[in-house]
Design a protein around this motif. Structure first.
Motif, PDB file in Angstrom:
ATOM      1  N   CYS A  77       0.842  -1.214   0.000  1.00 13.90           N
ATOM      2  CA  CYS A  77       0.000   0.000   0.000  1.00 13.90           C
ATOM      3  C   CYS A  77       0.871   1.255   0.000  1.00 13.90           C
ATOM      4  O   CYS A  77       0.597   2.220  -0.722  1.00 13.90           O
ATOM      5  N   GLN A  79       3.853   1.572  -1.149  1.00 11.71           N
ATOM      6  CA  GLN A  79       4.519   1.738  -2.445  1.00 11.71           C
ATOM      7  C   GLN A  79       3.562   2.250  -3.509  1.00 11.71           C
ATOM      8  O   GLN A  79       3.940   3.053  -4.365  1.00 11.71           O
ATOM      9  N   VAL A  80       2.305   1.784  -3.468  1.00 10.81           N
ATOM     10  CA  VAL A  80       1.340   2.143  -4.507  1.00 10.81           C
ATOM     11  C   VAL A  80       0.732   3.527  -4.257  1.00 10.81           C
ATOM     12  O   VAL A  80       0.388   4.238  -5.201  1.00 10.81           O
ATOM     13  N   PRO A  82       1.745   6.578  -3.480  1.00  9.73           N
ATOM     14  CA  PRO A  82       2.221   7.804  -4.157  1.00  9.73           C
ATOM     15  C   PRO A  82       1.771   7.908  -5.622  1.00  9.73           C
ATOM     16  O   PRO A  82       1.733   9.009  -6.175  1.00  9.73           O
ATOM     17  N   TYR A  83       1.447   6.784  -6.262  1.00  6.57           N
ATOM     18  CA  TYR A  83       1.046   6.828  -7.668  1.00  6.57           C
ATOM     19  C   TYR A  83      -0.404   7.272  -7.841  1.00  6.57           C
ATOM     20  O   TYR A  83      -0.836   7.537  -8.958  1.00  6.57           O
ATOM     21  N   LEU A  84      -1.172   7.294  -6.756  1.00  2.00           N
ATOM     22  CA  LEU A  84      -2.575   7.698  -6.849  1.00  2.00           C
ATOM     23  C   LEU A  84      -2.686   9.210  -6.810  1.00  2.00           C
ATOM     24  O   LEU A  84      -1.810   9.910  -6.321  1.00  2.00           O
ATOM     25  N   SER A  85      -3.828   9.701  -7.322  1.00  2.00           N
ATOM     26  CA  SER A  85      -4.063  11.150  -7.233  1.00  2.00           C
ATOM     27  C   SER A  85      -4.265  11.519  -5.766  1.00  2.00           C
ATOM     28  O   SER A  85      -4.533  10.664  -4.930  1.00  2.00           O
ATOM     29  N   GLN A  86      -4.164  12.824  -5.482  1.00  3.75           N
ATOM     30  CA  GLN A  86      -4.280  13.296  -4.102  1.00  3.75           C
ATOM     31  C   GLN A  86      -5.627  12.882  -3.491  1.00  3.75           C
ATOM     32  O   GLN A  86      -5.698  12.440  -2.346  1.00  3.75           O
ATOM     33  N   HIS A  88      -7.595  10.312  -4.359  1.00  3.24           N
ATOM     34  CA  HIS A  88      -7.615   8.871  -4.122  1.00  3.24           C
ATOM     35  C   HIS A  88      -6.719   8.478  -2.954  1.00  3.24           C
ATOM     36  O   HIS A  88      -7.024   7.537  -2.216  1.00  3.24           O
ATOM     37  N   GLN A  89      -5.611   9.200  -2.792  1.00  4.06           N
ATOM     38  CA  GLN A  89      -4.731   8.907  -1.651  1.00  4.06           C
ATOM     39  C   GLN A  89      -5.486   9.086  -0.334  1.00  4.06           C
ATOM     40  O   GLN A  89      -5.379   8.260   0.572  1.00  4.06           O
TER      41      GLN A  89
END
Length: 187
Positions: A77, A79-80, A82-86, A88-89
């Motif tokens: 989680c 690791q993944v 940071p790749y999501l939009s703000q 979604h984070q």
């Protein structure tokens, strides 16, 4: 005359000794039976202790395994994320926090459901007629265990409960994340 009186006391003394010997023999026999009973109870208790130890060891291993799985999933989680939009984070972080907060009543209801499901499957396996419980009555928390085979079945019940808990939690977490996604899309 004194010789005759001692002759009469000898059979009396012999009878008394014989009675005492029989009494002591009966006492010895009852003590031996009690000792045998205690020895068999001791061996039964040792068998139970070994089985409880094995169950405890198995549960401890399972707990460490679950802790390792949680640690690895948290790593994935992290690791993944940071790749999501703000937006979604924030949703994922909220879902993670909610997933971490399991209350004791929730755990009790999950365990109760799993026990009922397991008992239902056991009853269906035995092909016994089943009558539904009236509302307000609950199933017994744990089946009574009196024999060594019962302890093994208890350990298998606990293992199946742990598996069901994982599956139910995973499905509930999936449903929570879908609800979060649907709720945020409507805003």
């Amino acid at each position: 005359s004194p010789y005759q009186s001692t002759r009469h006391t000898h059979p009396y003394s012999c009878d008394r000794i014989k009675d005492e010997f029989q009494f002591l023999q009966a006492q010895y026999h009852s003590l031996k039976l009690e000792c045998d009973k205690l020895a068999s109870e001791k061996s039964e208790m040792q068998r139970h202790y070994i089985m409880y130890y094995e169950m405890s060891y198995g549960l401890n291993i399972e707990m460490h395994k679950q802790a390792e799985i949680v640690k690895r999933l948290n790593g994935i989680c992290a690791q993944v994320l940071p790749y999501l939009s703000q937006e979604h984070q924030q949703q994922v972080l909220g879902a993670i926090e909610r997933a971490k907060q399991v209350t004791p009543p929730e755990m009790n209801s999950i365990i109760r459901q799993q026990l009922q499901a397991h008992q239902l499957s056991q009853l269906q396996g035995l092909a016994l007629p089943m009558t539904p419980l009236p509302l307000g009555l609950s199933q017994p928390a744990l089946p009574a265990v009196t024999t060594s085979s019962g302890l093994f079945s208890l350990s298998s019940i606990l293992a199946s409960q742990a598996q069901l808990a994982k599956e139910e939690k995973a499905s509930r977490d999936g449903a929570d994340s879908h609800r979060d996604d649907d709720g945020d899309k409507s805003d």
